[in-house]
Scaffold this motif. Structure first.
Motif, PDB file in Angstrom:
ATOM      1  N   SER A  67       2.066   2.005  -3.362  1.00  0.00           N
ATOM      2  CA  SER A  67       1.008   2.296  -4.339  1.00  0.00           C
ATOM      3  C   SER A  67       0.994   3.875  -3.956  1.00  0.00           C
ATOM      4  O   SER A  67       0.556   4.623  -4.960  1.00  0.00           O
ATOM      5  CB  SER A  67      -0.266   1.735  -3.766  1.00  0.00           C
ATOM      6  OG  SER A  67      -0.020   0.463  -4.333  1.00  0.00           O
ATOM      7  N   HIS A  68       0.887   4.512  -2.774  1.00  0.00           N
ATOM      8  CA  HIS A  68       0.700   5.640  -2.394  1.00  0.00           C
ATOM      9  C   HIS A  68       1.962   6.524  -3.138  1.00  0.00           C
ATOM     10  O   HIS A  68       1.811   7.652  -3.736  1.00  0.00           O
ATOM     11  CB  HIS A  68       0.829   6.012  -0.997  1.00  0.00           C
ATOM     12  CG  HIS A  68      -0.588   5.751  -0.646  1.00  0.00           C
ATOM     13  ND1 HIS A  68      -1.644   6.528  -0.590  1.00  0.00           N
ATOM     14  CD2 HIS A  68      -0.900   4.637   0.546  1.00  0.00           C
ATOM     15  CE1 HIS A  68      -2.683   6.047  -0.019  1.00  0.00           C
ATOM     16  NE2 HIS A  68      -2.567   4.999   0.886  1.00  0.00           N
ATOM     17  N   SER A  89      -2.700   2.004  -9.088  1.00  0.00           N
ATOM     18  CA  SER A  89      -2.290   2.115  -7.472  1.00  0.00           C
ATOM     19  C   SER A  89      -3.422   2.123  -6.828  1.00  0.00           C
ATOM     20  O   SER A  89      -3.829   1.819  -5.603  1.00  0.00           O
ATOM     21  CB  SER A  89      -1.225   3.186  -7.466  1.00  0.00           C
ATOM     22  OG  SER A  89      -0.091   2.944  -8.170  1.00  0.00           O
ATOM     23  N   GLU A  90      -4.643   3.374  -7.167  1.00  0.00           N
ATOM     24  CA  GLU A  90      -5.646   3.291  -6.472  1.00  0.00           C
ATOM     25  C   GLU A  90      -6.553   2.040  -6.284  1.00  0.00           C
ATOM     26  O   GLU A  90      -7.253   1.741  -5.364  1.00  0.00           O
ATOM     27  CB  GLU A  90      -6.530   4.554  -7.114  1.00  0.00           C
ATOM     28  CG  GLU A  90      -6.023   5.760  -6.838  1.00  0.00           C
ATOM     29  CD  GLU A  90      -6.532   6.972  -7.733  1.00  0.00           C
ATOM     30  OE1 GLU A  90      -7.432   6.661  -8.443  1.00  0.00           O
ATOM     31  OE2 GLU A  90      -6.161   8.098  -7.443  1.00  0.00           O
ATOM     32  N   VAL A  93      -7.215  -2.013   1.280  1.00  0.00           N
ATOM     33  CA  VAL A  93      -8.091  -1.542   2.588  1.00  0.00           C
ATOM     34  C   VAL A  93      -9.258  -2.365   2.630  1.00  0.00           C
ATOM     35  O   VAL A  93      -9.498  -2.546   3.871  1.00  0.00           O
ATOM     36  CB  VAL A  93      -8.630  -0.346   2.085  1.00  0.00           C
ATOM     37  CG1 VAL A  93      -9.554   0.551   3.191  1.00  0.00           C
ATOM     38  CG2 VAL A  93      -7.179   0.875   2.335  1.00  0.00           C
ATOM     39  N   ILE A 113      -4.900   0.042  -3.646  1.00  0.00           N
ATOM     40  CA  ILE A 113      -5.123   0.402  -2.319  1.00  0.00           C
ATOM     41  C   ILE A 113      -6.433   0.135  -1.822  1.00  0.00           C
ATOM     42  O   ILE A 113      -6.807  -0.213  -0.937  1.00  0.00           O
ATOM     43  CB  ILE A 113      -4.935   2.012  -2.140  1.00  0.00           C
ATOM     44  CG1 ILE A 113      -3.472   2.423  -2.560  1.00  0.00           C
ATOM     45  CG2 ILE A 113      -5.381   2.644  -0.878  1.00  0.00           C
ATOM     46  CD1 ILE A 113      -3.258   3.738  -2.843  1.00  0.00           C
ATOM     47  N   ASN A 114      -7.551   0.348  -2.693  1.00  0.00           N
ATOM     48  CA  ASN A 114      -8.980   0.388  -2.401  1.00  0.00           C
ATOM     49  C   ASN A 114      -9.162  -1.336  -2.067  1.00  0.00           C
ATOM     50  O   ASN A 114      -9.905  -1.883  -1.043  1.00  0.00           O
ATOM     51  CB  ASN A 114      -9.825   0.377  -3.731  1.00  0.00           C
ATOM     52  CG  ASN A 114      -9.962   1.953  -3.826  1.00  0.00           C
ATOM     53  OD1 ASN A 114      -9.649   2.704  -2.950  1.00  0.00           O
ATOM     54  ND2 ASN A 114     -10.382   2.161  -4.978  1.00  0.00           N
ATOM     55  N   ILE A 159       0.969  -1.314  -0.083  1.00  0.00           N
ATOM     56  CA  ILE A 159       0.062   0.023  -0.080  1.00  0.00           C
ATOM     57  C   ILE A 159       0.903   1.191  -0.047  1.00  0.00           C
ATOM     58  O   ILE A 159       0.580   2.286  -0.681  1.00  0.00           O
ATOM     59  CB  ILE A 159      -0.941   0.069   1.242  1.00  0.00           C
ATOM     60  CG1 ILE A 159      -2.267   0.896   0.877  1.00  0.00           C
ATOM     61  CG2 ILE A 159      -0.328   0.317   2.521  1.00  0.00           C
ATOM     62  CD1 ILE A 159      -3.453   0.333   1.768  1.00  0.00           C
TER      63      ILE A 159
END
Length: 197
Positions: free
Chosen positions: A134-135, A184-185, A192, A188-189, A131
């Motif tokens: 990814s950020h 990347s988003e 999470v 992350i989704n 994660i």
């Protein structure tokens, strides 16, 4: 997805090499490889649809529907990145034939290298379920957008057809970075949701 990434990565590297070495044959070759990417995307989509209709199969494959859905979305994004690489190579012959200012060529190569780097990192973060990485990828896209704006500022000094081609290459390069940001988003989704799920 790994295979799609390898093909598209190679396509972008060769598109840049074609521009750098003024090799129109290599630019043509890149375009032909997009068919493989489309085929693999179709395969990912087909597997995703099978899993949606057969939850038992997903369990047997040790795959959650969330993971399958993320794979499908990422596959679709890689396929679109491939399309933008094709657009870049379609404009390479014009840039080669018209003696485009070397400074612009160099900046296009710098921007493409950054776009490729962002794309590679977004895929690596997906496979490593990272994660933080990814950020970081998302943050880097701003640098690419700044670079693209700088190139666009040089374009008006060029002849019409060159300006148009440079514009297309810049736009597709920027879109590759933005699509990598989408990857990347999605990662992350997914992470999470999995963490809280």
């Amino acid at each position: 997805i790994k295979r799609m990434h390898i093909i598209v990565k190679g396509m972008l590297e060769d598109a840049m090499r074609a521009l750098e070495t003024r090799d129109t044959l290599l630019a043509d070759d890149v375009q032909s490889r997009d068919n493989d990417v489309d085929r693999l995307h179709w395969l990912v989509a087909r597997q995703y649809n099978i899993l949606l209709h057969n939850i038992n199969l997903a369990e047997k494959m040790n795959m959650t529907i969330g993971m399958a859905s993320t794979c499908f979305l990422i596959g679709r994004i890689i396929e679109r990145i491939g399309d933008h690489v094709v657009k870049i190579t379609q404009n390479v012959p014009r840039l080669i034939d018209t003696n485009t200012d070397q400074k612009i060529i160099d900046q296009l190569l710098t921007a493409s290298t950054l776009a490729l780097d962002i794309f590679n990192k977004s895929i690596n973060a997906f496979f490593k379920k990272d994660i933080g990485a990814s950020h970081e990828t998302i943050d880097t896209v701003k640098n690419l957008e700044t670079l693209c704006e700088e190139i666009n500022a040089l374009v008006p000094k060029q002849k019409g057809s060159i300006a148009l081609s440079v514009g297309y290459v810049v736009e597709s390069t920027r879109r590759i970075g933005e699509y990598a940001e989408d990857i990347s988003e999605n990662v992350i989704n997914y992470l999470v949701a999995e963490h809280h799920g």
